[in-house]
Scaffold this active site. Structure first.
Site, short mmCIF file in Angstrom:
data_model
loop_
_atom_site.label_atom_id
_atom_site.label_comp_id
_atom_site.label_asym_id
_atom_site.label_seq_id
_atom_site.Cartn_x
_atom_site.Cartn_y
_atom_site.Cartn_z
N ASP A 160 2.01 -3.52 9.29
CA ASP A 160 3.43 -3.41 8.92
C ASP A 160 4.31 -3.61 10.14
O ASP A 160 5.33 -4.30 10.09
CB ASP A 160 3.72 -2.03 8.33
CG ASP A 160 3.25 -1.86 6.89
OD1 ASP A 160 2.75 -2.84 6.31
OD2 ASP A 160 3.39 -0.74 6.36
N GLU A 161 3.92 -2.97 11.24
CA GLU A 161 4.74 -3.04 12.46
C GLU A 161 4.82 -4.47 12.99
O GLU A 161 5.87 -4.91 13.46
CB GLU A 161 4.17 -2.12 13.55
CG GLU A 161 4.01 -0.65 13.15
CD GLU A 161 5.32 0.09 12.96
OE1 GLU A 161 6.39 -0.54 12.87
OE2 GLU A 161 5.27 1.33 12.89
N GLU A 195 7.12 8.44 13.96
CA GLU A 195 7.36 7.81 12.65
C GLU A 195 8.20 8.72 11.75
O GLU A 195 9.04 8.24 10.98
CB GLU A 195 6.03 7.49 11.96
CG GLU A 195 5.16 6.49 12.69
CD GLU A 195 5.62 5.04 12.52
OE1 GLU A 195 6.64 4.81 11.83
OE2 GLU A 195 4.98 4.15 13.10
N TRP A 201 0.83 -1.21 0.00
CA TRP A 201 0.00 0.00 0.00
C TRP A 201 0.87 1.26 0.00
O TRP A 201 2.00 1.24 0.45
CB TRP A 201 -0.94 0.01 1.20
CG TRP A 201 -0.27 0.12 2.55
CD1 TRP A 201 0.20 -0.90 3.32
CD2 TRP A 201 0.04 1.32 3.27
NE1 TRP A 201 0.77 -0.42 4.48
CE2 TRP A 201 0.69 0.94 4.48
CE3 TRP A 201 -0.15 2.68 3.02
CZ2 TRP A 201 1.13 1.87 5.43
CZ3 TRP A 201 0.27 3.61 3.96
CH2 TRP A 201 0.91 3.20 5.15
N THR A 226 4.83 -0.32 18.79
CA THR A 226 4.18 0.54 17.81
C THR A 226 2.97 -0.16 17.19
O THR A 226 1.98 0.49 16.84
CB THR A 226 5.15 1.00 16.72
OG1 THR A 226 5.85 -0.14 16.19
CG2 THR A 226 6.16 1.99 17.26
N GLU A 252 8.82 1.67 6.40
CA GLU A 252 8.45 2.50 7.54
C GLU A 252 8.16 3.95 7.11
O GLU A 252 7.34 4.62 7.73
CB GLU A 252 9.57 2.49 8.57
CG GLU A 252 9.70 1.19 9.34
CD GLU A 252 8.67 1.07 10.46
OE1 GLU A 252 8.19 2.12 10.94
OE2 GLU A 252 8.35 -0.06 10.86
N HIS A 293 7.29 -6.42 10.90
CA HIS A 293 8.66 -6.04 11.24
C HIS A 293 9.06 -6.60 12.61
O HIS A 293 10.20 -7.03 12.80
CB HIS A 293 8.79 -4.51 11.22
CG HIS A 293 8.52 -3.91 9.88
ND1 HIS A 293 8.22 -2.57 9.70
CD2 HIS A 293 8.49 -4.47 8.64
CE1 HIS A 293 8.03 -2.33 8.42
NE2 HIS A 293 8.18 -3.46 7.75
N HIS A 316 4.59 5.36 6.79
CA HIS A 316 3.74 5.57 7.97
C HIS A 316 3.64 7.04 8.33
O HIS A 316 2.55 7.60 8.49
CB HIS A 316 4.28 4.77 9.16
CG HIS A 316 4.37 3.30 8.90
ND1 HIS A 316 5.04 2.43 9.74
CD2 HIS A 316 3.87 2.53 7.89
CE1 HIS A 316 4.94 1.20 9.26
NE2 HIS A 316 4.25 1.24 8.14
N GLU A 342 8.97 -2.55 17.77
CA GLU A 342 8.00 -2.78 16.69
C GLU A 342 6.69 -3.32 17.24
O GLU A 342 5.61 -3.00 16.72
CB GLU A 342 8.58 -3.75 15.66
CG GLU A 342 9.78 -3.22 14.89
CD GLU A 342 9.42 -2.26 13.77
OE1 GLU A 342 8.27 -1.78 13.71
OE2 GLU A 342 10.30 -1.98 12.94
#
Length: 333
Positions: free
Chosen positions: A200-201, A78, A33, A171, A115, A204, A118, A168
């Site tokens: 995403d976090e 971020e 995305w 977050t 990252e 990761h 974000h 991670e």
């Protein structure tokens, strides 16, 4: 052999698997995305664009003051990405120079690229919302990057991977909770935005946790000592130097943390939950072939969550909101 050289040897040994790990945990650029997927299309007709903008602003008025403080703080954290990338590029075993860079430097660059989206999407959303003072936010971000940070990991990859595994997941929790609060207020766009960031976090977090798992297999005692060191000194949040314009370094961070705790976005109990999750994931209680010192470190870690839970229950959070320059008092529009 010195500990530094052992760590470098382990990093070099594990580097052969980094390409496979990137394929497992990172998403190709053309598939993942992008911020524009969640924002009004500026290339469409004026009428359609401004209709979406009016909706964003109307829904923004439904969200309370403390929510905006947390969203701004999350966005600024971020946006300080240049600090995090420069720090990780200096870790032992990460080489961005020789032969175009090694596998670890490729990981850091591609992780950074993911990252980066974000802060980008949250920044644009905040700008369009009309509920925040963007100039003050930009000053805080500028200060945070200029001030840098010291997370207590030095150039040690073991300590840094404990830190990133922990952070991670933290977050993930924060963005996921913000997504739920936005959804409860009917703000589906913002909720989806924060939810996908949290996804995403989590990816990761799983990646860095696997890095640690692999180190435990080849250097269990020193990996245990690094985990013990990081938890004994406590994990420092990446925005711990947060300040507003005219303020001294770190002066805004405590108030931001209080706000996040007050609305349940990230609490002291969450900190302990993350520690317990890492202990469980890495199966700390089952690791063998440890030195006497590492055995003592493991015993300390196994007992730490219960002790920290008791402390977290006694913590008092201020009930009144601190007036940040970032967020103007709510006005009707």
């Amino acid at each position: 052999m010195s500990l530094k050289n052992v760590r470098l040897e382990v990093m070099n040994f594990l580097e052969k698997d980094v390409d496979a790990l990137m394929e497992k945990y990172l998403i190709p650029i053309d598939s993942i995305w992008q911020p524009t997927d969640f924002l009004p299309n500026s290339e469409t007709t004026d009428a359609a664009f401004f209709e979406e903008l009016r909706e964003i602003r109307a829904l923004a008025n439904e969200l309370p003051y403390d929510f905006w403080v947390v969203l701004v703080g999350d966005m600024i954290t971020e946006e300080a990405l240049p600090t995090y990338e420069s720090w990780l590029m200096d870790v032992e075993g990460v080489d961005q120079v020789n032969e175009g860079g090694n596998g670890w430097s490729k990981w850091v660059k591609q992780w950074t690229a993911e990252e980066n989206r974000h802060g980008d999407v949250l920044n644009k959303y905040l700008y369009l919302s009309g509920r925040v003072n963007m100039k003050e936010i930009e000053k805080t971000t500028h200060y945070l990057i200029a001030d840098g940070f010291d997370i207590g990991t030095d150039r040690d990859p073991y300590k840094n991977f404990v830190y990133t595994s922990f952070q991670e997941l933290a977050t993930y929790i924060s963005h996921n909770r913000v997504a739920k609060l936005a959804k409860d207020k009917g703000n589906k766009r913002l909720s989806k935005m924060c939810k996908i960031i949290s996804g995403d976090e989590m990816r990761h977090h799983n990646a860095y946790s696997e890095f640690v798992e692999r180190i435990f297999k080849v250097d269990p005692s020193q990996m245990m000592m690094a985990f013990h060191y990081m938890m004994k000194q406590k994990i420092t949040m990446p925005a711990h130097f947060l300040r507003e314009s005219g303020g001294k370094i770190s002066t805004a961070f405590e108030e931001f943390s209080n706000t996040a705790q007050r609305i349940g976005v990230y609490t002291s109990k969450d900190y302990v939950d993350i520690l317990q999750k890492l202990i469980d994931r890495w199966e700390i209680g089952k690791i063998t072939n440890l030195t006497d010192e590492a055995e003592k470190a493991r015993d300390y870690l196994m007992k730490l969550p219960a002790r920290m839970y008791r402390l977290s229950e006694r913590m008092k959070i201020p009930e009144n909101s601190y007036q940040f320059k970032w967020v103007e008092p709510a006005v009707s529009k």
